[in-house]
Design a protein around this motif. Structure first.
Motif, PDB file in Angstrom:
ATOM      1  N   ASP A  34      54.048 -90.540  57.437  1.00  0.00           N
ATOM      2  CA  ASP A  34      54.469 -89.731  56.294  1.00  0.00           C
ATOM      3  C   ASP A  34      55.233 -88.522  56.808  1.00  0.00           C
ATOM      4  O   ASP A  34      55.070 -88.107  57.961  1.00  0.00           O
ATOM      5  CB  ASP A  34      53.264 -89.266  55.478  1.00  0.00           C
ATOM      6  CG  ASP A  34      53.639 -88.849  54.058  1.00  0.00           C
ATOM      7  OD1 ASP A  34      54.842 -88.925  53.725  1.00  0.00           O
ATOM      8  OD2 ASP A  34      52.731 -88.468  53.292  1.00  0.00           O
ATOM      9  N   ARG A  84      56.004 -84.659  55.164  1.00  0.00           N
ATOM     10  CA  ARG A  84      55.638 -83.841  54.007  1.00  0.00           C
ATOM     11  C   ARG A  84      56.108 -82.404  54.157  1.00  0.00           C
ATOM     12  O   ARG A  84      56.101 -81.848  55.258  1.00  0.00           O
ATOM     13  CB  ARG A  84      54.117 -83.814  53.824  1.00  0.00           C
ATOM     14  CG  ARG A  84      53.436 -85.155  53.703  1.00  0.00           C
ATOM     15  CD  ARG A  84      51.938 -84.974  53.621  1.00  0.00           C
ATOM     16  NE  ARG A  84      51.206 -86.222  53.709  1.00  0.00           N
ATOM     17  CZ  ARG A  84      49.892 -86.308  53.846  1.00  0.00           C
ATOM     18  NH1 ARG A  84      49.168 -85.189  53.935  1.00  0.00           N
ATOM     19  NH2 ARG A  84      49.302 -87.481  53.922  1.00  0.00           N
ATOM     20  N   GLU A 101      54.921 -78.741  53.178  1.00  0.00           N
ATOM     21  CA  GLU A 101      53.620 -78.162  52.872  1.00  0.00           C
ATOM     22  C   GLU A 101      53.691 -76.638  52.880  1.00  0.00           C
ATOM     23  O   GLU A 101      54.494 -76.050  53.614  1.00  0.00           O
ATOM     24  CB  GLU A 101      52.573 -78.644  53.889  1.00  0.00           C
ATOM     25  CG  GLU A 101      52.411 -80.156  53.883  1.00  0.00           C
ATOM     26  CD  GLU A 101      51.535 -80.665  55.014  1.00  0.00           C
ATOM     27  OE1 GLU A 101      50.975 -81.756  54.869  1.00  0.00           O
ATOM     28  OE2 GLU A 101      51.425 -79.972  56.049  1.00  0.00           O
TER      29      GLU A 101
END
Length: 221
Positions: free
Chosen positions: A77, A79, A81
């Motif tokens: 993944d 991401r 954040e």
């Protein structure tokens, strides 16, 4: 980068003033100042070397200490954040981008943040590249997903622990000062001394909150 140079310069100046104002022999001042300048120089050099580079085979994330290579097929993944440090550190990015590896590792992608780039655009490009280059037979690794969830649970538990200690700081301070204003049994006064309240109470609150948070979030498997 200019801000970093200003921090180094002002820090070195402050260190010099502090050293020469202290009652210490001059033979001690110069080694300490030289060590400080060397450390600041290394930090500046290491920061300049930090980078995130993507090619047809992998993402290369060069940090201040080590370099990581994440093959597209091993990435689980990518991401964007929230950066918890932005709440207390002026000028820090509010949003960071991390890539997650097959071993559950969480790798920061240097300079892919809302200070240096358009995070939404860069993240979109990385995700599109990942989908295209990871291979048609790619599938999520179930074990990696468990490791990633456990890492996220540990990080959330630590944040909850710190938040609980901050929220409990004023009540703990009131408990610590209570014997000064209220008559109470001697045994209770000994329990409410500063060492017990802050030295034992605060770590206990942190530990209990973190453990409870982790147990509630920890994935099975």
């Amino acid at each position: 980068m200019h801000a970093f140079l200003w921090v180094i310069g002002l820090g070195t100046l402050s260190m010099s003033v502090a050293l020469w104002g202290a009652e210490m022999p001059a033979s001690f001042h110069y080694p300490v100042l030289a060590a400080w300048v060397a450390l600041m120089g290394w930090l500046f050099y290491a920061t300049l070397r930090c980078s995130t580079v993507a090619d047809i085979k992998a993402i290369h994330a060069r940090g201040m200490v080590k370099r990581r290579r994440l093959a597209w097929e091993d990435i689980q993944d990518i991401r964007a954040e929230v950066n918890p440090a932005s709440a207390v550190q002026s000028g820090a990015p509010n949003v960071l981008v991390h890539a997650y590896g097959r071993d559950g590792s969480k790798v920061l992608l240097p300079f892919v943040d809302d200070v240096h780039v358009n995070v939404e655009r860069e993240l979109g490009l990385l995700l599109d590249s990942w989908v295209e280059l990871r291979g048609e037979d790619w599938a999520p690794d179930p074990q990696a997903a468990v490791l990633i969830d456990r890492r996220d649970a540990r990080q959330a538990a630590l944040m909850m622990g710190f938040a609980a200690v901050m929220l409990a700081f004023i009540p703990l301070t009131v408990l610590m000062l209570l014997p000064l204003f209220v008559d109470m049994p001697e045994w209770l006064e000994s329990v409410l001394n500063p060492f017990t309240v802050m030295g034992v109470g605060a770590p206990l609150i942190f530990a209990l909150t973190a453990i409870a948070s982790y147990r509630s979030r920890r994935p099975s498997g």
